[in-house]
Enzyme design. Structure first.
Site, PDB file in Angstrom:
ATOM      1  N   SER A 202      -7.121  -8.359  -7.820  1.00  0.00           N
ATOM      2  CA  SER A 202      -8.450  -8.059  -7.302  1.00  0.00           C
ATOM      3  C   SER A 202      -9.509  -8.536  -8.296  1.00  0.00           C
ATOM      4  O   SER A 202      -9.476  -9.687  -8.714  1.00  0.00           O
ATOM      5  CB  SER A 202      -8.561  -6.561  -6.988  1.00  0.00           C
ATOM      6  OG  SER A 202      -9.709  -6.284  -6.229  1.00  0.00           O
ATOM      7  N   GLU A 325      -5.373  -7.889   3.580  1.00  0.00           N
ATOM      8  CA  GLU A 325      -6.184  -7.353   2.477  1.00  0.00           C
ATOM      9  C   GLU A 325      -7.209  -6.325   2.952  1.00  0.00           C
ATOM     10  O   GLU A 325      -7.349  -5.242   2.380  1.00  0.00           O
ATOM     11  CB  GLU A 325      -6.919  -8.503   1.778  1.00  0.00           C
ATOM     12  CG  GLU A 325      -6.035  -9.579   1.186  1.00  0.00           C
ATOM     13  CD  GLU A 325      -5.647  -9.317  -0.250  1.00  0.00           C
ATOM     14  OE1 GLU A 325      -5.896  -8.207  -0.742  1.00  0.00           O
ATOM     15  OE2 GLU A 325      -5.101 -10.240  -0.882  1.00  0.00           O
ATOM     16  N   HIS A 419      -4.480  -4.874   0.633  1.00  0.00           N
ATOM     17  CA  HIS A 419      -4.928  -5.207  -0.711  1.00  0.00           C
ATOM     18  C   HIS A 419      -4.215  -4.303  -1.712  1.00  0.00           C
ATOM     19  O   HIS A 419      -4.184  -3.079  -1.574  1.00  0.00           O
ATOM     20  CB  HIS A 419      -6.445  -4.968  -0.788  1.00  0.00           C
ATOM     21  CG  HIS A 419      -7.077  -5.413  -2.061  1.00  0.00           C
ATOM     22  ND1 HIS A 419      -7.151  -6.736  -2.449  1.00  0.00           N
ATOM     23  CD2 HIS A 419      -7.700  -4.701  -3.050  1.00  0.00           C
ATOM     24  CE1 HIS A 419      -7.791  -6.818  -3.599  1.00  0.00           C
ATOM     25  NE2 HIS A 419      -8.120  -5.607  -3.990  1.00  0.00           N
TER      26      HIS A 419
END
Length: 511
Positions: A202, A325, A419
């Protein structure tokens, strides 16, 4: 003690090993197959006149420093994450943690982890990032804290005066300082300073791709793994100044009085920044006011542009994203990534270019929620990954992946490979309730494969361990071979190529 004199002192003491670093002795613990040292300072506390400034070297200490527990974490909003617990916060947080299967000059590959959290939350103390099991595979794992939020990624440099300087990208500068600590000390912990892989997820992966466009990182990093990098979320100084102005307004601080920020409690800064992030994400979906900045100095060019021009570090790269995600942000109701049809449409309209406005036509059923979330996933993570892989592959070995695995009950719930779903597999830090949701044995086998791939890359610069199938080919713009991690791994040529072609080869991003 000089920077090159970090040595093992207490190899014979298995339970309480002592290592000499460049600033003093540290005592860790030995459990199972791994030694662990936690909370070792790599920089001085960034407080008082050092707030908003580049990190400085820590002071040396006498005696043996206890390194058996994590330090306090960077100031941030209080948020609850699966598997974590509240921890004490402090600006005095710039510390590293080392997990290693061997001490002394063993020459093991080193993997340095940058935690994620949208550049304003997270820490190396999260149980999800416990490096013990990954280290047991034959590498030295280093995790660390760095400044986040307004103290690390709010650019106040345009308000500097001759008497009072505010620097840009201090969070990135913290990361460089941590890498310098690794260079100077890692031999004593069993690692080789000449085999350092930087990896993150991320915003941590965004920091990795930004570091690849940082000339001063040359020689500190020899390979990179970027897991779900928002590589396009790097902004101009003008955009950063507008965010800083809104931040000052929330604190009722005039631009000419910006020096007051050095004296305000960190909690006040965090609260103002948190409100700024929420407001910005709602009004300007797809942007975040705390992120790396192209400052012309530390970061001279946008990372994706630097990659396209061959100006990034020409080091081996593994880069990928997860299939679903945006579902995590939908689940958490977090506006950081647009997760409603309205927010996604506003994001597209704000991009404004004819190319961006044409993108939704490729998503059948848009603007219904599911296709809107697929568009949001692609905008934030998948397409920046494709652009980065396409660009970097022209100059250095590059491997692309997609993570598709989700236990059956997670899939039935419609969440998919969200995610961060790959993190428990990379570190083998599975949360029991999630593992129990199904496919336990398949998930464990996937963990073994991912760890073997990551460790092979760290060791030899190639994610293909001897004998492992399927073979993971390098990425190029002709075949676009992409490795898919799932219950059964496979290699796919140009996955969802029709959507990639809708986006095109030109970078579409907010600046």
């Amino acid at each position: 003690m000089s920077a090159n004199e970090a040595t093992l002192i207490g190899a014979a003491n298995e339970t309480e090993p002592v290592v000499a670093t460049s600033h003093g002795l540290v005592r860790g613990v030995h459990g199972g197959d791994v030694y662990a040292f936690k909370g070792i300072p790599y920089a001085a506390p960034p407080v008082g006149p050092l707030r908003f400034r580049a990190p400085e070297l820590p002071q040396s200490w006498d005696g043996v420093r206890d390194a058996t527990a994590f330090s306090r974490i960077a100031p941030q909003p209080v948020m609850a994450f699966v598997g974590s617990k509240p921890r004490e916060m402090s600006e005095d947080c710039l510390t590293v943690n080392v997990y290693t299967p061997q001490l002394g000059d063993a020459g093991l590959p080193v993997m340095v982890w940058i935690h994620g959290g949208a550049y304003y939350v997270g820490s190396s103390a999260d149980p999800l990032y416990d490096g013990s099991r990954l280290a047991a595979g034959g590498a030295v794992i280093v995790t660390f804290n760095y400044r986040i939020g307004p103290l690390g990624y709010l650019d106040l440099s345009s308000f500097s005066t001759a008497e009072d300087e505010f620097e840009s990208n201090v969070g990135q500068k913290d990361q460089l300082a941590a890498l310098a600590w690794v260079r100077d000390n890692i031999r004593a912990f069993g690692g080789s300073p000449d085999r350092v892989t930087l990896f993150g997820e991320s915003s941590g992966a965004g920091a990795v791709t930004t570091m690849m466009a940082t000339p001063s990182a040359e020689g500190l990093v020899h390979g990179a793994i970027a897991q779900s990098s928002p590589a396009g979320s790097v902004y101009t100084r003008e955009t950063a100044r507008r965010s800083a102005e809104r931040f000052l307004q929330r604190l009722d601080v005039a631009p000419g009085d910006v020096h007051r920020l050095r004296r305000l409690p960190a909690a006040a800064l965090i609260e103002a920044c948190n409100r700024l992030i929420v407001d910005t994400s709602a009004a300007e979906p797809g942007t975040i006011p705390v992120a790396p900045v192209v400052d012309g100095e530390l970061v001279p060019e946008y990372p994706l542009t630097a990659m396209m021009r061959g100006q990034a570090l020409r080091i081996p790269l593994v880069i990928g994203s997860n299939r679903d995600e945006a579902m995590l942000f939908r689940l958490l109701r977090s506006p950081i990534v647009p997760n409603t049809s309205k927010a996604v449409q506003l994001m597209v309209e704000r991009l404004g270019t004819p190319e961006a406005l044409a993108v939704p036509s490729g998503y059948r059923g848009y603007p219904r929620l599911r296709p809107a979330l697929r568009l949001s996933t692609d905008a934030a993570f998948r397409m920046p990954t494709v652009w980065a892989a396409s660009a970097h592959s022209r100059y250095a070995p590059t491997w692309a992946y997609e993570f598709d695995f989700a236990p059956p009950l997670i899939r039935v719930a419609g969440l998919g490979a969200m995610h961060g779903a790959e993190l428990a597999h990379v570190f083998d830090t599975h949360v029991p309730k999630v593992v129990a949701a199904g496919a336990v044995s398949a998930g464990r086998r996937l963990t073994a494969r991912m760890q073997a791939r990551w460790l092979s890359f760290a060791s030899i610069g190639d994610p293909n361990p001897v004998g492992m199938t399927p073979f993971w080919p390098r990425y190029d713009t002709e075949r676009r071979s992409t490795y898919v991690f799932d219950s059964r791994d496979r290699v796919v040529r140009d996955p969802r190529g029709e959507l990639r072609r809708v986006w095109g080869d030109d970078i579409i991003a907010f600046r």
